[in-house]
Design a protein around this motif. Structure first.
Motif, PDB file in Angstrom:
ATOM      1  N   VAL A  47       3.688  -0.138  -2.514  1.00  0.00           N
ATOM      2  CA  VAL A  47       2.831   1.049  -2.427  1.00  0.00           C
ATOM      3  C   VAL A  47       1.641   0.792  -3.350  1.00  0.00           C
ATOM      4  O   VAL A  47       1.820   0.525  -4.543  1.00  0.00           O
ATOM      5  N   LEU A  48       0.452   0.859  -2.756  1.00  0.00           N
ATOM      6  CA  LEU A  48      -0.794   0.625  -3.493  1.00  0.00           C
ATOM      7  C   LEU A  48      -1.578   1.937  -3.513  1.00  0.00           C
ATOM      8  O   LEU A  48      -1.696   2.598  -2.476  1.00  0.00           O
ATOM      9  N   TYR A  49      -2.099   2.319  -4.681  1.00  0.00           N
ATOM     10  CA  TYR A  49      -2.875   3.561  -4.774  1.00  0.00           C
ATOM     11  C   TYR A  49      -4.361   3.248  -4.780  1.00  0.00           C
ATOM     12  O   TYR A  49      -4.850   2.574  -5.701  1.00  0.00           O
ATOM     13  N   GLU A  50      -5.065   3.761  -3.784  1.00  0.00           N
ATOM     14  CA  GLU A  50      -6.509   3.496  -3.703  1.00  0.00           C
ATOM     15  C   GLU A  50      -7.228   3.886  -4.989  1.00  0.00           C
ATOM     16  O   GLU A  50      -8.073   3.151  -5.482  1.00  0.00           O
ATOM     17  N   PRO A 105     -16.665   1.087  -1.200  1.00  0.00           N
ATOM     18  CA  PRO A 105     -16.305   0.196  -2.313  1.00  0.00           C
ATOM     19  C   PRO A 105     -14.850  -0.261  -2.237  1.00  0.00           C
ATOM     20  O   PRO A 105     -14.541  -1.423  -2.567  1.00  0.00           O
ATOM     21  N   THR A 106     -13.948   0.622  -1.800  1.00  0.00           N
ATOM     22  CA  THR A 106     -12.539   0.245  -1.698  1.00  0.00           C
ATOM     23  C   THR A 106     -12.357  -0.894  -0.695  1.00  0.00           C
ATOM     24  O   THR A 106     -11.618  -1.855  -0.939  1.00  0.00           O
ATOM     25  N   ILE A 109      -1.958   4.283  -0.352  1.00  0.00           N
ATOM     26  CA  ILE A 109      -2.129   5.738  -0.374  1.00  0.00           C
ATOM     27  C   ILE A 109      -3.588   6.002  -0.733  1.00  0.00           C
ATOM     28  O   ILE A 109      -4.039   5.626  -1.822  1.00  0.00           O
ATOM     29  N   THR A 110      -4.320   6.597   0.193  1.00  0.00           N
ATOM     30  CA  THR A 110      -5.758   6.810  -0.036  1.00  0.00           C
ATOM     31  C   THR A 110      -5.982   7.953  -1.022  1.00  0.00           C
ATOM     32  O   THR A 110      -5.067   8.708  -1.347  1.00  0.00           O
TER      33      THR A 110
END
Lengths: 345, 345
Positions: free
Chosen positions: A255-258, A278-279, A325-326
């Motif tokens: 799980v990656l957090y934007e 940018p993300t 997760i945006t």
């Protein structure tokens, strides 16, 4: 480039090698034999050796129209050292081979080697060998870096554990925006050579592309702080591609957090100027040469105060998939082209 | 080439690497981490490490019109191992980087790697890493070889002593005549594609060019016989050029006897067919990958019975110069172009 122009043909191959390597001073006691023999000899004392190699080809990996040769020499070394640090090792030696056409002068090669030696000095490594070949067309660079690591301290990609924290160093996406910017300026210049490029505002992102640094400091910090990452690699192809490597090779999900992805203010401003996200630049951009790594949760306290490290997510069981997760709270699959992931959903 | 053609683009970079490296079996216990991570890890136990690297570029170092890809893969490895043996060391690992244009299919690369792995098997080395890049044009190969040697057993070029015997392994000049022959056949073919080349008579010299071997056996013989050469290098640029390297780096002169230079019967015949001097081919030809070395006179008895070794001269004080004594008893200076030495005097 300097006004003097010495033709390579006038000094000959051996003369050229001698010319280019005359000022080498070996820094590591382990560099027993360097340039000037069939091979180099390295001494070891119960330590483990790390070896990595990269091939860089003109107009594929670099464009000499906007890449100063000195920066190119520096970067050619740094991208290899970055791979050594990504093993939690310390680089000690490099070999460098180049293929050059007669389009290059000795002075041009001097500039290139100035950058090579500057990187060797900055990171404490010895250039111990190489090969110089002629090429029909284009500049070809091959670097092999060798490093040392105490037995069983090297860190692979495949050993992350469920529940580990996913972390990265520095900030991401800048080098890609530097590339976008220089490519645009090149296009403008080719269409109208009178227009002078205004690079002032984009100094940061251009610098990140042309003169990247390897994260020596992070690996030293690990040692001082008693941290042994559970997995690690460097970020050369964009964050999402690298995260997927660690997940696949460790057999895990993520799980990656934007909102945790570190992006510099200058990078955000450059992205907005080009109407880019940018993300997406951080996820897909590449060439940042930051470190991506996982640590056990109980090591969190050891790195929380290091401003050069961001915790950006955590590892899950493989069934949970690889998710981002945006900022808006939505969950998307991470794909190797993070860019497209955003565009297509 | 096979009839099946898989486009490299269809498998992607990582797919290609996995495809090409799927069958690697690590042979050395010291190869702790091989292909698939940022860098490879090698374990050492008080031994010294030898590293060497070579860059090979299409149409500069090889011509795919008459070089089968399998042979090219084999040779790319062997020429590097030859440099390791030239240090009196044993090769243990290689890294291989290639730059390829979309002109190559996966099947073509398979052929190339077949040769690479055949060489790895024959010499007991592990392929432990590398890089695959796209090139705009032409095939680019970069190999780095790593080897081990017991402390203080490595042999440099610069340590020959006055009075030492100058020796070489095998026979010389064949590879150059193989090249001359294939270049002639290529020219004939380009002028008239109907003519079929008759290579039968020149098998030996062509084989020496396309599929050279490194002299593993000689280094093993040294160990078994208790011989430590006082200096050594491999013969890649022609005998005269290499002799001058040893003289210059050791600060000595030399006397070389033309009639002692080992030249195979097949090489002599090929030379006469082209109206060339076999001695000139040995002196200036290159690509033989034999070993050139010096030994103390008292070691002569230890190697006199080895038919793979010829004593071809002896080292002198530098004031005596670097001389070749011809079959006719005349003395000439050895020049890096031994060829010209004969032509111009």
């Amino acid at each position: 480039m300097s006004e003097n122009r010495t033709e390579i043909s006038s000094v000959g191959e051996f003369g050229l090698i001698e010319h280019l390597t005359a000022n080498i001073e070996l820094k590591n006691a382990s560099s027993l034999v360097g340039v000037g023999d069939d091979a180099a000899v390295i001494d070891h004392f119960g330590r483990q050796t790390v070896v990595t190699t990269d091939l860089l080809i003109e107009d594929v990996h670099f464009d000499l129209m906007y890449t100063p040769l000195q920066h190119l020499g520096y970067k050619s070394v740094v991208v290899n050292l970055s791979d050594v640090y990504a093993m939690n090792a310390t680089p000690t030696q490099i070999t460098l081979s180049i293929g050059i056409s007669n389009r290059f002068s000795v002075e041009a090669l001097d500039e290139f080697y100035e950058g090579v030696y500057a990187a060797c000095d900055a990171y404490g490594v010895d250039l111990i060998g190489g090969d110089t070949a002629s090429s029909k067309k284009g500049f070809i660079i091959s670097v092999t870096a060798i490093g040392e690591v105490a037995p069983d301290r090297f860190v692979k990609r495949s050993t992350a554990q469920k529940g580990d924290l996913l972390c990265c160093s520095g900030d991401l996406g800048a080098a890609y925006l530097g590339l976008i910017f220089l490519e645009r300026e090149k296009k403008i210049f080719l269409e109208n050579p009178q227009v002078k490029a205004d690079l002032e505002g984009e100094k940061y992102v251009i610098g990140r592309l042309l003169k990247p640094e390897a994260r020596k400091d992070i690996v030293e910090f690990f040692q001082q702080s008693g941290i042994l990452p559970t997995s690690m690699m460097d970020i050369s192809d964009g964050l999402s591609s690298e995260i997927l490597h660690i997940c696949r090779q460790s057999g895990l999900g993520v799980v990656l957090y934007e909102d945790k992805i570190p992006i510099a203010e200058e990078t955000r401003n450059a992205a907005f100027k080009f109407e880019m996200d940018p993300t997406a630049c951080a996820l897909s951009g590449g060439e940042d040469y930051e470190l991506l790594f996982t640590i056990a949760q109980q090591d969190y306290d050891k790195l929380v105060l290091n401003e050069q490290i961001s915790v950006i997510g955590y590892m899950t069981e493989p069934e949970k998939g690889t998710k981002i997760i945006t900022k808006g709270g939505n969950s998307f699959d991470i794909t190797a082209q993070g860019w497209n992931a955003f565009a297509s959903k």
